[in-house]
Design a protein around this motif. Structure first.
Motif, PDB file in Angstrom:
ATOM      1  N   VAL B 161     -24.367  24.402 -51.099  1.00 55.72           N
ATOM      2  CA  VAL B 161     -23.485  25.572 -50.985  1.00 55.72           C
ATOM      3  C   VAL B 161     -23.120  26.071 -52.382  1.00 55.72           C
ATOM      4  CG1 VAL B 161     -21.190  26.365 -50.268  1.00 55.72           C
ATOM      5  CG2 VAL B 161     -22.608  25.025 -48.701  1.00 55.72           C
ATOM      6  N   PHE B 162     -22.859  25.139 -53.304  1.00 56.85           N
ATOM      7  CA  PHE B 162     -22.563  25.533 -54.688  1.00 56.85           C
ATOM      8  C   PHE B 162     -23.697  26.369 -55.283  1.00 56.85           C
ATOM      9  CE2 PHE B 162     -23.984  24.481 -58.967  1.00 56.85           C
ATOM     10  CZ  PHE B 162     -23.005  25.132 -59.708  1.00 56.85           C
ATOM     11  N   CYS B 163     -24.962  26.002 -54.967  1.00 56.97           N
ATOM     12  CA  CYS B 163     -26.126  26.689 -55.535  1.00 56.97           C
ATOM     13  C   CYS B 163     -26.131  28.177 -55.214  1.00 56.97           C
ATOM     14  CB  CYS B 163     -27.417  26.058 -55.016  1.00 56.97           C
ATOM     15  SG  CYS B 163     -27.852  24.561 -55.903  1.00 56.97           S
ATOM     16  N   LEU B 164     -25.500  28.574 -54.111  1.00 60.22           N
ATOM     17  CA  LEU B 164     -25.455  29.996 -53.755  1.00 60.22           C
ATOM     18  C   LEU B 164     -24.361  30.716 -54.521  1.00 60.22           C
ATOM     19  CD1 LEU B 164     -26.085  29.674 -49.935  1.00 60.22           C
ATOM     20  CD2 LEU B 164     -27.699  30.269 -51.751  1.00 60.22           C
ATOM     21  N   SER B 165     -23.618  29.964 -55.337  1.00 63.81           N
ATOM     22  CA  SER B 165     -22.623  30.531 -56.230  1.00 63.81           C
ATOM     23  C   SER B 165     -21.584  31.406 -55.521  1.00 63.81           C
ATOM     24  CB  SER B 165     -23.367  31.352 -57.301  1.00 63.81           C
ATOM     25  OG  SER B 165     -22.528  31.616 -58.365  1.00 63.81           O
ATOM     26  N   PRO B 166     -20.985  30.903 -54.440  1.00 65.43           N
ATOM     27  CA  PRO B 166     -19.968  31.687 -53.750  1.00 65.43           C
ATOM     28  C   PRO B 166     -18.686  31.746 -54.575  1.00 65.43           C
ATOM     29  CG  PRO B 166     -20.069  29.495 -52.795  1.00 65.43           C
ATOM     30  CD  PRO B 166     -21.143  29.559 -53.854  1.00 65.43           C
ATOM     31  N   ARG B 167     -17.933  32.846 -54.466  1.00 64.85           N
ATOM     32  CA  ARG B 167     -16.659  32.934 -55.190  1.00 64.85           C
ATOM     33  C   ARG B 167     -15.584  32.140 -54.463  1.00 64.85           C
ATOM     34  NH1 ARG B 167     -15.498  39.135 -56.029  1.00 64.85           N
ATOM     35  NH2 ARG B 167     -13.943  38.401 -57.540  1.00 64.85           N
ATOM     36  N   ILE B 168     -15.813  31.894 -53.169  1.00 64.68           N
ATOM     37  CA  ILE B 168     -14.856  31.101 -52.387  1.00 64.68           C
ATOM     38  C   ILE B 168     -15.635  29.969 -51.707  1.00 64.68           C
ATOM     39  CG2 ILE B 168     -13.247  31.109 -50.432  1.00 64.68           C
ATOM     40  CD1 ILE B 168     -12.837  34.107 -50.936  1.00 64.68           C
ATOM     41  N   MET B 169     -15.164  28.727 -51.853  1.00 67.59           N
ATOM     42  CA  MET B 169     -15.803  27.608 -51.154  1.00 67.59           C
ATOM     43  C   MET B 169     -14.816  27.011 -50.154  1.00 67.59           C
ATOM     44  SD  MET B 169     -17.991  25.599 -54.115  1.00 67.59           S
ATOM     45  CE  MET B 169     -18.963  24.539 -53.038  1.00 67.59           C
ATOM     46  N   GLY B 197     -12.985  29.658 -62.002  1.00 72.21           N
ATOM     47  CA  GLY B 197     -12.610  30.829 -61.214  1.00 72.21           C
ATOM     48  C   GLY B 197     -12.984  30.771 -59.742  1.00 72.21           C
ATOM     49  N   VAL B 198     -13.697  29.726 -59.310  1.00 68.74           N
ATOM     50  CA  VAL B 198     -14.046  29.612 -57.893  1.00 68.74           C
ATOM     51  C   VAL B 198     -12.791  29.223 -57.102  1.00 68.74           C
ATOM     52  CG1 VAL B 198     -15.482  28.406 -56.200  1.00 68.74           C
ATOM     53  CG2 VAL B 198     -16.401  28.926 -58.467  1.00 68.74           C
ATOM     54  N   THR B 199     -12.583  29.869 -55.981  1.00 66.77           N
ATOM     55  CA  THR B 199     -11.450  29.553 -55.123  1.00 66.77           C
ATOM     56  C   THR B 199     -11.898  28.499 -54.113  1.00 66.77           C
ATOM     57  OG1 THR B 199     -10.735  31.824 -55.352  1.00 66.77           O
ATOM     58  CG2 THR B 199      -9.731  30.555 -53.562  1.00 66.77           C
ATOM     59  N   VAL B 200     -11.118  27.430 -53.958  1.00 67.83           N
ATOM     60  CA  VAL B 200     -11.544  26.338 -53.088  1.00 67.83           C
ATOM     61  C   VAL B 200     -10.467  26.054 -52.039  1.00 67.83           C
ATOM     62  CG1 VAL B 200     -12.267  23.929 -52.982  1.00 67.83           C
ATOM     63  CG2 VAL B 200     -12.830  25.300 -55.004  1.00 67.83           C
ATOM     64  N   ILE B 201     -10.880  26.028 -50.785  1.00 64.75           N
ATOM     65  CA  ILE B 201      -9.978  25.561 -49.730  1.00 64.75           C
ATOM     66  C   ILE B 201     -10.590  24.302 -49.154  1.00 64.75           C
ATOM     67  CG2 ILE B 201      -8.870  26.107 -47.535  1.00 64.75           C
ATOM     68  CD1 ILE B 201      -8.822  28.933 -48.240  1.00 64.75           C
ATOM     69  N   VAL B 202      -9.847  23.210 -49.204  1.00 64.75           N
ATOM     70  CA  VAL B 202     -10.419  21.934 -48.785  1.00 64.75           C
ATOM     71  C   VAL B 202      -9.519  21.271 -47.745  1.00 64.75           C
ATOM     72  CG1 VAL B 202      -9.453  20.865 -50.886  1.00 64.75           C
ATOM     73  CG2 VAL B 202     -11.209  19.664 -49.613  1.00 64.75           C
ATOM     74  N   VAL B 203     -10.128  20.935 -46.615  1.00 69.57           N
ATOM     75  CA  VAL B 203      -9.442  20.179 -45.565  1.00 69.57           C
ATOM     76  C   VAL B 203      -9.722  18.707 -45.820  1.00 69.57           C
ATOM     77  CG1 VAL B 203      -9.473  19.630 -43.098  1.00 69.57           C
ATOM     78  CG2 VAL B 203      -9.605  22.018 -43.839  1.00 69.57           C
ATOM     79  N   GLU B 204      -8.706  17.898 -45.903  1.00 70.20           N
ATOM     80  CA  GLU B 204      -8.901  16.474 -46.204  1.00 70.20           C
ATOM     81  C   GLU B 204      -7.804  15.623 -45.564  1.00 70.20           C
ATOM     82  OE1 GLU B 204     -10.532  14.054 -47.232  1.00 70.20           O
ATOM     83  OE2 GLU B 204     -12.257  15.012 -48.165  1.00 70.20           O
TER      84      GLU B 204
END
Lengths: 295, 288
Positions: B161-169, B197-204
């Motif tokens: 997913v990182f390889c697609l360089s999304p601005r939001i993960m 600058g990548v925005t990250v939302i992580v469920v953990e």
């Protein structure tokens, strides 16, 4: 330990997978009846490969390695020469992913399947099924299709289907993966209940806080060998040894070690020891009566 | 003023035949470059929320009725031309890594998405090297994806997913099958990306890691947001489903009148607090 007390005996076991990777590089181990064992170690250290030897799902790949089970009726069985279903009555196994072993349309059928195969009496079975459903907190869901359960509930169903077999040994690979705290506790409590009936429980886990609280023995694996083996207190105090295997003791134990307070494994231990030091240091407010029950 | 990375208002979802709403009037604003951690017991609506933010609901899920507003960098999600356009901005890592592994070899899995996007080969190679470093998968590139361990699969999926360089993960329990060192590795990588600058939302569920790595936390229960704020604010409050052990210890000592230092979220912070409290000459032996 004599044979009456031993349930699993492992001698010189190696296991090499088809691709040539040596997952076990010589393991000697004795598991006693009534132990609550946690196997820990980083991903790829051989934990699952070792556990799958306990009930013959895997057999040693070296000619000299043996895995022997000592059954309740006093027989000794070598897993190499015995068919799987004869071993399943002694050692039950729950896979890491519950969906690999759930295949019935209702929870009740899922639980009845194993005991029926080994000739369980229908009336006793009905009672045992409802007791086990209650034990894992799934009471009232007997007629539910497992696909409507949450992942955590399916994990508990898979565990229940093994516990209901009444095996001497229950082996559970990562019982709390992806579970929230309350569910994790429910699962470990159900295993503790099973253990209190005199049965042997073996878990594989990365959750050191739960391991410290529930297990009576911890076996740390590294590169296919047993790195260290002892009580949770013994194992978690060997911080330098554990660093080799990327295991971190529970936060409470790490904190206490940093503060030079020995013998701390759990939050309760840490609160007690730290409280005692602070009371002495500051001669501050005296602890309340029945101090340990305040929280 | 720059727009937030994500702005959610009144988001409500009900699955067909369900007794209650999976999401119930959820509102949320996430700033660019922020790591937002989402906590909550099973069934709180965490995964459903990520599926809405990634467009999987409604585009790929027929059994969910949804209303409410979602804006991505100021643009309503409904204005995007479907999932393929959304995924140019928003990347989703699902709870079960096996669901999104589609190639037989790890290297192909990482390159496949980039090739589909028509990314030039030098750029593909550059991102592949970066992904390999960030997620420590150099040794896995020529392995079969089906033969990876659960933890290895998780690292490969996050890397792809990182390889697609999304601005939001959006990451749904990305470390559930990883050991403590592997978990820290993924969290470190997420921190590096957020700082870029990548925005990250992580469920953990791994609260001790989230307490240290997240900029803000949201605690959910039964489809609603019960608390939002800094990790310290949320974890001290009643909505926290779980707490780091060091915070639990400090809170319990505080109840006994024993902890007047700042409440810690990590072992080093707890050690520092302890040293401040016990700093008197007679107690030097306790913190030498």
């Amino acid at each position: 330990m004599n044979h009456l007390d031993t349930v699993i005996e492992i001698d010189g076991v190696e296991h090499t997978y088809g691709g040539g990777a040596k997952a076990l590089a010589g393991v000697d181990l004795t598991i006693g009846r009534g132990e609550f064992v946690a196997i820990i170690g980083r991903n790829g250290s051989g934990k699952t490969t070792l556990a799958k030897h306990f009930n013959g799902l895997l057999r040693p790949t070296n000619p000299g390695g043996t895995v022997r089970l000592h059954t309740r009726d006093g027989r000794t069985v070598d897993t190499r020469g015995t068919r799987l279903h004869h071993l399943a009555a002694t050692v039950g196994y729950v896979f890491q992913n519950p969906d690999r072993q759930i295949f019935h349309d209702t929870c009740r059928e899922e639980l009845e399947y194993g005991p029926r195969n080994i000739g369980a009496d229908p009336e006793t079975l009905a009672r045992e099924v409802s007791e086990t459903m209650e034990l894992v907190g799934l009471e009232g869901r007997e007629d539910t299709n497992p696909i409507h359960l949450s992942r955590g509930e399916r994990q508990r169903l898979a565990i229940a289907s093994t516990l209901v077999m009444g095996c001497d040994v229950a082996v559970i690979d990562e019982p709390t993966t992806g579970q929230d705290r309350a569910e994790s506790r429910k699962i470990l409590d159900s295993l503790a209940h099973h253990h209190a009936l005199g049965r042997t429980v073996v878990i594989i886990s990365h959750d050191m806080a739960l391991v410290a609280e529930y297990a009576t023995r911890v076996i740390a694996m590294r590169k296919g060998r047993v790195l260290t083996d002892g009580t949770p207190a013994e194992v978690f105090s060997q911080r330098e040894v554990l660093q080799e295997t990327n295991i971190r003791p529970p936060q409470a134990a790490v904190l206490a070690a940093e503060l030079g307070l020995p013998g701390v494994l759990t939050v309760d231990d840490a609160v007690r020891e730290m409280s005692a030091v602070l009371t002495r240091t500051h001669s501050g407010p005296a602890p309340l009566p029945h101090d340990d029950k305040v929280c | 003023m720059t727009s937030p990375a994500l702005a959610v208002t009144g988001l409500t979802v009900r699955y067909e035949g369900a007794e209650r709403r999976a999401l119930d009037e959820v509102g949320l604003v996430v700033a660019p470059g922020e790591i937002l951690g989402i906590l909550g017991p099973t069934g709180a609506g965490k995964s459903t929320l990520l599926q809405c933010l990634s467009g999987v609901i409604p585009h790929h899920e027929d059994n969910a009725a949804m209303r409410g507003e979602i804006e991505v960098f100021g643009r309503p999600l409904g204005d995007f031309a479907g999932l393929s356009e959304i995924t140019e901005t928003v990347g989703l890592v699902m709870q079960d890594p096996e669901v999104q592994l589609v190639n037989t070899v790890v290297r192909e899995e990482l390159v496949w998405g980039m090739e589909n996007r028509g990314i030039p080969v030098p750029e593909i190679e550059k991102r592949l090297r970066r992904a390999t470093d960030l997620f420590d998968i150099g040794g896995l590139l020529d392995r079969f994806t089906h033969a990876l361990s659960g933890g290895e699969k998780q690292r490969v999926v996050v890397a792809s997913v990182f390889c697609l360089s999304p601005r939001i993960m959006l990451l749904d329990e990305p470390t559930s099958e990883l050991d403590p060192a592997g978990t820290e590795g993924v969290m470190d990588a997420i921190r590096v990306l957020a700082d870029e600058g990548v925005t990250v939302i992580v469920v953990e569920h791994k609260i001790e890691e989230l307490a240290v790595y997240a900029d803000r936390l949201v605690a959910m229960r039964a489809g609603r947001i019960e608390a939002a704020g800094t990790p310290r604010e949320v974890l001290m409050g009643p909505a926290a489903p779980d707490r780091p052990q060091v915070l639990d210890i400090a809170l319990r000592l505080r109840e006994r009148g024993h902890w007047d230092a700042e409440l810690p979220l990590s072992v080093p912070a707890a050690v520092a607090g302890w040293q401040a409290m016990t700093h008197d000459p007679q107690s030097d032996r306790n913190h030498s």
